[in-house]
Design a protein around this motif. Structure first.
Motif, short mmCIF file in Angstrom:
data_model
loop_
_atom_site.label_atom_id
_atom_site.label_comp_id
_atom_site.label_asym_id
_atom_site.label_seq_id
_atom_site.Cartn_x
_atom_site.Cartn_y
_atom_site.Cartn_z
N LEU A 391 0.82 -1.21 0.00
CA LEU A 391 0.00 0.00 0.00
C LEU A 391 0.85 1.27 0.00
CD1 LEU A 391 -2.80 -0.99 2.55
CD2 LEU A 391 -3.05 -0.68 0.09
N ILE A 392 1.90 1.28 0.80
CA ILE A 392 2.72 2.48 0.95
C ILE A 392 3.55 2.75 -0.31
CG2 ILE A 392 4.92 1.64 1.90
CD1 ILE A 392 4.53 3.66 4.18
N THR A 394 2.25 2.51 -3.29
CA THR A 394 1.38 3.12 -4.29
C THR A 394 1.44 4.64 -4.15
OG1 THR A 394 -0.59 3.17 -2.87
CG2 THR A 394 -0.18 1.15 -4.14
N ARG A 395 1.03 5.35 -5.19
CA ARG A 395 1.07 6.81 -5.17
C ARG A 395 0.11 7.38 -4.13
NH1 ARG A 395 3.76 10.45 -7.89
NH2 ARG A 395 2.89 12.45 -8.57
N ASP A 396 -1.10 6.81 -4.07
CA ASP A 396 -2.05 7.28 -3.07
C ASP A 396 -1.56 6.96 -1.66
OD1 ASP A 396 -3.77 8.34 -4.91
OD2 ASP A 396 -5.15 6.64 -4.92
N GLY A 397 -0.99 5.77 -1.48
CA GLY A 397 -0.50 5.39 -0.16
C GLY A 397 0.64 6.27 0.31
N ALA A 398 1.63 6.49 -0.56
CA ALA A 398 2.76 7.34 -0.19
C ALA A 398 2.30 8.76 0.11
CB ALA A 398 3.80 7.35 -1.32
N SER A 399 1.33 9.26 -0.66
CA SER A 399 0.83 10.62 -0.44
C SER A 399 0.11 10.73 0.90
CB SER A 399 -0.12 11.02 -1.58
OG SER A 399 0.54 10.97 -2.83
#
Length: 521
Positions: A391-392, A394-399
């Motif tokens: 998850l982390i 992914t772009r959404d996760g990192a954001s």
């Protein structure tokens, strides 16, 4: 930077006594001195220097709210200059700074990276010096803040630990090192074992520890038996940096923390168990323990005594949130306590300190607990870690994680319908070449009037001395026409159309008290 003179007459020698000369106490002292208040800082330790404040163990990352606060008070340049002198040592002390991808932070040791963060998700931000990632050691940060406090005229007494506190409706009496001091207010910034908190009977509630953490500097007979970087094992977690610097977590319920002397034999035993190797320690140079105990005062104010920093909340150092949380307390409290002492604060202004900062602290404590939960050495936790890593990445996760770790999501609830209200004000660059951050260095409120409307100028004049009026357009105003900014840089009111002067006046009254015209009527 010049200080404003105070016109207050007090029977007490000091307006504010601060217990603790760490970063939080020193920064708060600077905030109070900007208004010319008489400030005394009492510090238990005679010597401000400590090996645990120096590299590598003293390394801390500064969040965006912290960097914004320093930028708004003209401190960021001093900190960056000091940081540049130590940049080589900082890079060698932080194993994550030597990676090919630029790390942006971590959650329970699971890193997310700068190239994965979608800053478009943060529409109310503009480029600012506070966006630059800054890592600094605690000793350097304290020295910069102490130097600023001394220049501003703060009185700092070292070797004066608080022994007794007595408070009345008018003032507070503090006994320290055989002397007695009186102040109109007392702020406890004296750490997780706060004497002020205990003596004044603040309720301190939370969760007990699951582990003992160790920070050690050792010599190893066989260093190659340990893997560099952060390592999860069936029995715990350890991080190994070059030069024998090790941080490790032993899930023993916090049993060893401050209960016995830290010996080389004990450290070797724990290291072997956590690392699952037979590594041998030949010398123990430095050692300290810590836990994930997470406790918080139920309120940050009792009468004329307030708490800030670790005195108000403690948690594990995972993710480096504690320092930033405490500095946020100081920035929030400083202007409110100043207004209360000056006598022009709304009746409940000082109570908003606890109302605004307590939920922020509670959220950080839960963030810390969540990291502990995902570090436990169990098969189910290891499976959860694998999902979290996916998850982390992914772009959404990192954001999402960047927004939480960096503090971009910080928002108070001061009332108001505009989505910018309660958030940190964007660092607008005005056409005259100044920025909002620079305009906030006097620690006054700001009324930014991008369309130069005369009714707003008249409104600002009613709070003359407390609000500076700025009639100038910005290079990028983000579709706004006017913004009212609190002294701490958070938005009290905003308009993206025809300015509603009545709504602006209500916001000004709520945060800055009666207008000067009304008070003199």
């Amino acid at each position: 930077m010049q200080t404003q003179s105070s016109n207050l007459q007090s029977s007490s020698p000091y307006d504010v006594v601060i217990a603790g000369a760490g970063p939080v106490g020193l920064f708060l002292a600077c905030e109070l001195r900007l208004a010319g208040l008489q400030v005394l800082v009492l510090e238990q330790s005679q010597d401000p220097h400590s090996a645990l404040k120096q590299l590598p163990f003293g390394l801390r990352g500064l969040s965006i709210p912290t960097l914004e606060a320093f930028h708004r008070r003209g401190l960021l340049e001093d900190i960056e200059a000091a940081q540049r002198l130590a940049s080589g040592a900082i890079k060698s002390a932080a194993h994550w700074m030597q990676q090919t991808r630029r790390p942006a932070g971590h959650f329970a040791g699971i890193q997310f990276y700068q190239d994965n963060i979608d800053v478009a998700k943060w529409p109310w931000r503009l480029p600012t010096p506070a966006d630059a990632g800054v890592a600094v050691d605690m000793e350097t940060l304290e020295s910069v803040l102490a130097a600023r406090a001394s220049r501003l005229g703060v009185e700092i007494r070292r070797g004066f630990g608080v022994d007794a506190v007595a408070a009345s409706d008018e003032d507070v009496t503090v006994q320290a090192a055989g002397e007695t001091f009186r102040g109109r207010w007392l702020v406890g910034c004296d750490g997780g074992r706060s004497t002020v908190r205990k003596m004044r009977g603040f309720d301190f509630v939370g969760t007990d520890p699951e582990f003992t953490g160790y920070s050690v500097e050792v010599e190893l007979a066989d260093p190659d038996k340990l893997s560099l970087g952060r390592n999860y094992t069936p029995t715990g977690v350890y991080t190994y940096a070059q030069r024998g610097t090790i941080a490790m977590v032993d899930f023993d319920g916090g049993a060893f923390h401050r209960t016995e002397p830290i010996t080389p034999e004990h450290v070797q035993k724990v290291l072997r168990r956590v690392s699952c190797t037979d590594v041998t320690i030949t010398a123990l140079r430095l050692a300290a323990t810590w836990t994930d105990r997470a406790y918080q005062a139920t309120t940050y104010r009792k009468g004329r005594v307030l708490l800030a920093g670790d005195s108000a909340h403690i948690h594990s150092p995972l993710g480096g949130q504690g320092l930033n949380l405490g500095l946020g307390d100081a920035m929030n409290l400083g202007w409110k306590l100043t207004a209360a002492i000056r006598g022009d604060a709304p009746a409940d202004l000082l109570d908003t300190y606890s109302r605004e900062r307590h939920p922020v602290g509670a959220q950080i404590l839960d963030w810390s607990r969540a990291q502990v939960a995902i570090m436990r050495p169990t098969p189910s936790t290891r499976a959860l870690q694998a999902i979290m890593r996916d998850l982390i990445e992914t772009r959404d996760g990192a954001s999402y994680f960047a927004e939480r770790v960096r503090g971009v999501s910080l928002r108070y609830d001061p009332g108001g319908s505009h989505p910018l209200v309660g958030r940190s004000v964007p660092d607008f660059e005005l056409l005259d070449g100044t920025t909002v951050g620079e305009r906030l260095r006097t620690a006054k409120g700001l009324l930014l009037d991008f369309d130069a409307r005369s009714p707003l100028q008249a409104l600002a004049s009613r709070w003359s001395g407390r609000i500076d009026y700025v009639a100038d357009d910005a290079r990028d105003r983000l579709g706004l026409s006017a913004v009212l900014v609190r002294p701490d840089g958070f938005v009290a009111w905003a308009s993206d159309g025809a300015a509603d002067e009545e709504e602006a006046a209500q916001a000004a009254s709520r945060w800055f008290g009666e207008s000067a015209a009304r008070a003199s009527a």
